[in-house]
Design an enzyme around this catalytic site. Structure first.
Site, PDB file in Angstrom:
ATOM      1  CG  ASP A  67      -0.265  -0.501   2.497  1.00 56.47           C
ATOM      2  OD1 ASP A  67       0.960  -0.347   2.625  1.00 56.47           O
ATOM      3  OD2 ASP A  67      -0.972  -1.052   3.355  1.00 56.47           O
ATOM      4  CG  ASN A 136      -8.924  -1.670  12.437  1.00 55.15           C
ATOM      5  OD1 ASN A 136      -7.947  -2.257  11.959  1.00 55.15           O
ATOM      6  ND2 ASN A 136      -9.444  -0.593  11.877  1.00 55.15           N
ATOM      7  CG  HIS A 138      -5.919  -2.371   9.163  1.00 55.67           C
ATOM      8  ND1 HIS A 138      -6.038  -1.311  10.027  1.00 55.67           N
ATOM      9  CD2 HIS A 138      -4.606  -2.391   8.819  1.00 55.67           C
ATOM     10  CE1 HIS A 138      -4.866  -0.721  10.186  1.00 55.67           C
ATOM     11  NE2 HIS A 138      -3.977  -1.362   9.455  1.00 55.67           N
ATOM     12  CD  GLU A 143      -8.830   0.863   8.061  1.00 55.22           C
ATOM     13  OE1 GLU A 143      -8.878   0.012   8.974  1.00 55.22           O
ATOM     14  OE2 GLU A 143      -8.143   1.896   8.137  1.00 55.22           O
TER      15      GLU A 143
END
Length: 243
Positions: A67, A136, A138, A143
């Site tokens: 990314d 979380n 990801h 996400e």
């Protein structure tokens, strides 16, 4: 899925680096999928040390990163291109033309995502993919959401991720709100996946990844469907797995 609980971060990085070094030794022109963030830094240091000791040769290796922040150029010290150069590429004998990171300043981000997806495909896919994991759940910048994204795409970062990344920037306002990221489908095509996690803050999401339902609410949970995944955690991140 194989889970390895190590005594500490240093041991985790050493063990993970051996998998990548072995892949390079067995297949000198392999394709490595690489990750950024604080977690893989130690592993990259191990690989640099191996290179300096003439134990591994990166001259034919190709890389694709997961990314990049939207809006940051490669010379911005918070961009992931800069991170990779600083932590790995500048210290080994890799041909930087064989290293690939999404272009966060592309005029058309959607078109850049399509281009990047084709870059990965043109290499025949990733031989070993490195992943970190967010608090979380990801992986890359995929996400928690309602469905697993398939291909490289533009994502709006959650407040949780923005706050987690704020420590790298001068202020919260400076943290990019969008990123380009490989999709879950692209990641799952890798032949082998190695995930690293350390620290108590990762304990619950590691537990959910290994034992919870497979759901896009915990994106990493889909890794249980992959045939060759190794998760390395230190004792703090793996604490709930022992209970």
């Amino acid at each position: 899925m194989k889970v390895v609980i190590t005594k500490d971060y240093t041991e985790m990085c050493k063990l993970a680096s051996r998998i990548f070094a072995a892949e390079i030794t067995l297949k000198p022109d392999c394709v490595l999928g690489l990750a950024t963030g604080s977690t893989p830094v130690g592993m990259y240091k191990e690989l640099v040390e191996m290179y300096n000791e003439h134990r591994v040769d990166f001259s034919q290796v190709k890389t694709v990163n997961l990314d990049e922040y939207a809006g940051l150029s490669g010379d911005n010290d918070q961009s992931y291109r800069y991170f990779m150069n600083h932590n790995l590429f500048d210290h080994i004998n890799i041909n930087k033309e064989n290293t690939n990171v999404p272009n966060g300043t592309a005029a058309d981000l959607e078109a850049e995502c399509e281009r990047y997806e084709q870059v990965v495909a043109s290499m025949g896919g990733v031989d070993v993919q490195l992943l970190g994991i967010g608090n979380n759940g990801h992986i890359a910048f995929n996400e928690p959401c309602e469905e697993f994204p398939e291909k490289t795409h533009v994502v709006n970062l959650t407040q949780n991720t923005i706050e987690a990344n704020a420590r790298f920037f001068a202020s919260m306002d400076d943290v990019p709100k969008k990123a380009l990221t490989m999709g879950i489908g692209t990641i799952m095509k890798a032949k082998k996946i190695v995930l690293l996690a350390n620290g108590a803050k990762k304990a619950q999401t590691i537990y959910d990844t290994v034992y919870g339902p497979i759901t896009p609410k915990v994106p990493a949970s889909i890794l249980r469907l992959h045939p060759d995944v190794t998760i390395f955690v230190d004792e703090e991140a793996g604490a709930l797995l022992k209970k």
